[in-house]
Write a protein that holds these residues in place. Structure first.
Motif, PDB file in Angstrom:
ATOM      1  N   GLU A 172       0.878  -1.069   0.041  1.00  0.00           N
ATOM      2  CA  GLU A 172       0.011   0.115   0.038  1.00  0.00           C
ATOM      3  C   GLU A 172       0.947   1.302  -0.104  1.00  0.00           C
ATOM      4  OE1 GLU A 172      -2.498  -0.620   3.281  1.00  0.00           O
ATOM      5  OE2 GLU A 172      -3.802  -2.022   2.326  1.00  0.00           O
ATOM      6  N   GLN A 173       1.940   1.368   0.744  1.00  0.00           N
ATOM      7  CA  GLN A 173       2.764   2.370   0.618  1.00  0.00           C
ATOM      8  C   GLN A 173       3.362   2.533  -0.661  1.00  0.00           C
ATOM      9  OE1 GLN A 173       6.149   1.889   3.797  1.00  0.00           O
ATOM     10  NE2 GLN A 173       7.257   3.327   2.494  1.00  0.00           N
ATOM     11  N   MET A 174       4.005   1.594  -1.205  1.00  0.00           N
ATOM     12  CA  MET A 174       4.557   1.603  -2.638  1.00  0.00           C
ATOM     13  C   MET A 174       3.701   2.108  -3.736  1.00  0.00           C
ATOM     14  SD  MET A 174       7.790   1.268  -2.113  1.00  0.00           S
ATOM     15  CE  MET A 174       7.978   1.286  -3.865  1.00  0.00           C
ATOM     16  N   GLN A 175       2.273   1.762  -3.412  1.00  0.00           N
ATOM     17  CA  GLN A 175       1.472   2.138  -4.444  1.00  0.00           C
ATOM     18  C   GLN A 175       1.351   3.629  -4.508  1.00  0.00           C
ATOM     19  OE1 GLN A 175      -2.121   0.471  -3.167  1.00  0.00           O
ATOM     20  NE2 GLN A 175      -1.817  -1.800  -3.986  1.00  0.00           N
ATOM     21  N   VAL A 176       1.415   4.406  -3.358  1.00  0.00           N
ATOM     22  CA  VAL A 176       1.195   5.836  -3.489  1.00  0.00           C
ATOM     23  C   VAL A 176       2.632   6.189  -3.914  1.00  0.00           C
ATOM     24  CG1 VAL A 176       1.277   7.780  -1.624  1.00  0.00           C
ATOM     25  CG2 VAL A 176      -0.485   5.819  -1.463  1.00  0.00           C
ATOM     26  N   GLU A 177       3.546   5.692  -3.518  1.00  0.00           N
ATOM     27  CA  GLU A 177       5.044   6.259  -4.056  1.00  0.00           C
ATOM     28  C   GLU A 177       5.311   5.829  -5.271  1.00  0.00           C
ATOM     29  OE1 GLU A 177       8.291   4.719  -1.484  1.00  0.00           O
ATOM     30  OE2 GLU A 177       7.482   5.383   0.320  1.00  0.00           O
ATOM     31  N   LEU A 178       4.858   4.980  -5.876  1.00  0.00           N
ATOM     32  CA  LEU A 178       5.071   4.747  -7.379  1.00  0.00           C
ATOM     33  C   LEU A 178       4.065   5.729  -8.004  1.00  0.00           C
ATOM     34  CD1 LEU A 178       6.494   2.834  -9.388  1.00  0.00           C
ATOM     35  CD2 LEU A 178       4.392   1.254  -9.354  1.00  0.00           C
ATOM     36  N   ARG A 179       3.126   6.123  -7.776  1.00  0.00           N
ATOM     37  CA  ARG A 179       2.117   7.137  -8.278  1.00  0.00           C
ATOM     38  C   ARG A 179       2.873   8.560  -8.355  1.00  0.00           C
ATOM     39  NH1 ARG A 179      -0.306   9.122 -12.115  1.00  0.00           N
ATOM     40  NH2 ARG A 179      -2.313   9.787 -11.881  1.00  0.00           N
ATOM     41  N   LYS A 180       3.497   8.754  -7.133  1.00  0.00           N
ATOM     42  CA  LYS A 180       4.257  10.199  -6.942  1.00  0.00           C
ATOM     43  C   LYS A 180       5.370  10.097  -7.785  1.00  0.00           C
ATOM     44  CE  LYS A 180       2.946  11.015  -1.969  1.00  0.00           C
ATOM     45  NZ  LYS A 180       3.216  11.205  -0.619  1.00  0.00           N
ATOM     46  N   LEU A 181       6.114   8.966  -7.866  1.00  0.00           N
ATOM     47  CA  LEU A 181       7.451   8.883  -8.669  1.00  0.00           C
ATOM     48  C   LEU A 181       6.972   9.112 -10.251  1.00  0.00           C
ATOM     49  CD1 LEU A 181      10.274   8.220  -9.304  1.00  0.00           C
ATOM     50  CD2 LEU A 181       9.684   5.955  -9.304  1.00  0.00           C
ATOM     51  N   GLN A 182       5.743   8.556 -10.734  1.00  0.00           N
ATOM     52  CA  GLN A 182       5.334   8.586 -12.136  1.00  0.00           C
ATOM     53  C   GLN A 182       5.167  10.259 -12.549  1.00  0.00           C
ATOM     54  OE1 GLN A 182       1.921   9.636 -13.306  1.00  0.00           O
ATOM     55  NE2 GLN A 182       2.640   9.092 -15.571  1.00  0.00           N
TER      56      GLN A 182
END
Length: 362
Positions: A172-182
Motif C-alpha cells: 500500500e505504501q509503494m502504491q502511493v510512492e510509485l504514483r508520486k514517482l510517475q
C-alpha cells in the motif's frame, strides 16, 4: 487527453488454438498512468509483452510515438520493463545493478556515478550505491529495479505486477510512492495488475480485460460508479445485485421495478445496456446504502431488514442484511465513527438508499 504515445490497433495474439488477444484496440497518452486490469489468463501480461517487443502479434499493429513496431526488437524500443521478480543481480552492488544498462553507452565513470546517484535519489535510495543487493528488503529491491529501468530514460515504463511480492502494508505504501514517482518523472507508465484496489489508486485510466479483450476502458471513478456490464461491476470492488424489471421507458428515463424496493426512476446513464424486461438486475454499492442507527433519519427511501452477518475491520464494519422482500442479502459498509454502535447478528435494521446510486444491468 493529449496525443497518443501508444496506439494499439486490433492487436491479436494466438498460441496455436489459444487466442490470448482478440483484437485489442486502445490509445495511451504521453505521461499517462495506464493500468491493464483483469483476472489471470485474461491477456493483460501478453499485451504488455507485445508492447515491450517480447511477443510478436499475430495480427494488428502496435505504434509507439507514431512508429510502427513491427520487426523492432525489444532492445530497440523506447520502453523499459520492471518484472514481477525484479531480476536483481545478486552478485552486483546496488549501484552496479542500477548502472548495468549504461555500460554500453561509453560514459565516463564520473558521469555514470552521477546518473546512478540521481536515479537512486529519485526512488529514495540515495547513498545505497555500495550496498550488497542480497542484503536488500523486498521494498528496496523493488526500488532498485525501478531505478535501473528509469536510468535508461524510456518513453514508456512497463510494470508487470511489480508489487505482488510485497506484504500488504508495504504494498500500500509503494502504491502511493510509485504514483508520486510517475508524476515526478512525467513518463508513461503501463501497469499490469489483478488487484482492483491497486489499479483504482494508481491509474489515470484502466482497461478491464476479459478473454483477451477490453471490456471497459475508463477512469477509475467511471469504472467504479458506472460499469458498463455486470461482469465489470462484479470484478471492480463489491456490488449488490437485486432482481429488477423495466416497466416503462419515457425519453431518456426508465421506470424499473426492483424486487423488495419498489419502482424507481433511472436515467439512461444508469442503464449502460439500455432497457430490458425480465432477467435484469440493478447494482448498488455497499457504501451507498446506510444503516440508520438509534433513531437516525435520512431523506430518500428507507426499508427494513435483519442483520445476518457482521464483519468488523476496525475502521469499517460490513453487514449482510436480509431486506424484507429481497431474495438475497445485501452487503452494506458503515464507517465506525465515534459513538456509533456495531449491530449484532439478528438485530432489526433500517436501511436508507437512493435510486441515483443504482445501475441497471441486463
Amino acid at each position: 487527453m493529449s496525443a497518443p504515445l501508444i496506439e494499439l490497433e486490433t492487436v491479436e495474439k494466438d498460441y496455436g488454438e489459444v487466442l490470448a488477444l482478440a483484437g485489442v484496440s486502445a490509445e495511451i497518452a504521453a505521461g499517462e498512468f495506464f493500468s491493464l486490469l483483469g483476472p489471470s489468463g485474461c491477456g493483460k501480461t501478453t499485451l504488455l509483452r507485445t508492447i515491450a517487443g517480447f511477443e510478436d502479434p499475430t495480427g494488428g499493429r502496435v505504434r509507439i510515438d507514431g512508429r510502427d513496431m513491427e520487426g523492432v526488437p525489444a532492445n530497440s524500443r523506447p520502453t523499459n520493463m520492471v518484472f514481477q521478480s525484479y531480476a536483481i543481480f545478486p552478485h552486483l552492488s546496488v549501484g552496479q545493478n542500477v548502472g548495468f544498462g549504461l555500460r554500453r553507452k561509453g560514459l565516463t565513470k564520473t558521469e555514470m556515478a552521477r546518473q546512478v546517484g540521481e536515479a537512486l535519489e529519485m526512488v529514495g535510495l540515495g547513498g545505497y550505491e555500495a550496498r550488497a543487493s542480497h542484503a536488500l528488503s523486498g521494498g528496496q529491491r523493488q526500488r532498485v529495479a525501478l531505478a535501473r529501468a528509469l536510468i535508461m530514460k524510456p518513453k514508456v515504463l512497463l510494470l508487470d505486477e511489480p508489487l505482488s511480492a510485497l506484504d500488504k502494508k508495504l504494498r500500500e505504501q509503494m502504491q502511493v510512492e510509485l504514483r508520486k514517482l510517475q508524476r515526478q518523472v512525467g513518463i508513461t507508465f503501463i501497469l499490469v495488475t489483478h488487484d482492483q484496489e491497486e489499479a483504482l489508486i494508481m491509474s489515470d485510466r484502466i482497461a478491464v480485460m476479459f478473454d483477451g479483450q477490453i471490456a471497459q476502458l475508463d477512469s477509475p471513478q467511471a469504472l467504479y460508479r458506472r460499469p458498463v456490464s455486470r461482469r465489470v461491476a462484479e470484478f471492480i470492488g463489491v456490488m449488490n445485485f437485486i432482481e429488477a424489471e423495466v416497466t416503462a421507458e419515457t425519453g431518456d428515463r426508465l421506470t424499473v421495478d426492483v424486487a423488495g424496493l419498489g419502482a424507481v426512476d433511472l436515467s439512461a446513464e444508469q442503464c449502460p445496456g439500455g432497457g430490458g424486461g425480465r432477467g435484469a438486475a440493478v447494482g448498488i454499492r455497499p457504501e451507498t446504502m446506510t444503516l440508520l442507527i438509534d433513531g437516525e433519519t435520512r431523506s430518500g427511501r428507507i426499508t427494513e431488514g435483519s442483520v445476518e452477518e457482521v464483519v468488523y475491520y476496525g475502521d469499517m464494519t460490513y453487514y449482510d442484511i436480509r431486506l424484507d422482500g429481497v431474495p438475497a442479502p445485501v452487503t452494506i459498509s458503515m464507517r465506525n465513527l465515534p459513538g456509533r454502535a456495531v449491530l449484532e447478528r439478528g438485530a432489526r435494521a433500517r436501511v436508507a438508499w437512493d435510486a441515483s446510486a443504482m445501475v441497471l444491468f441486463r
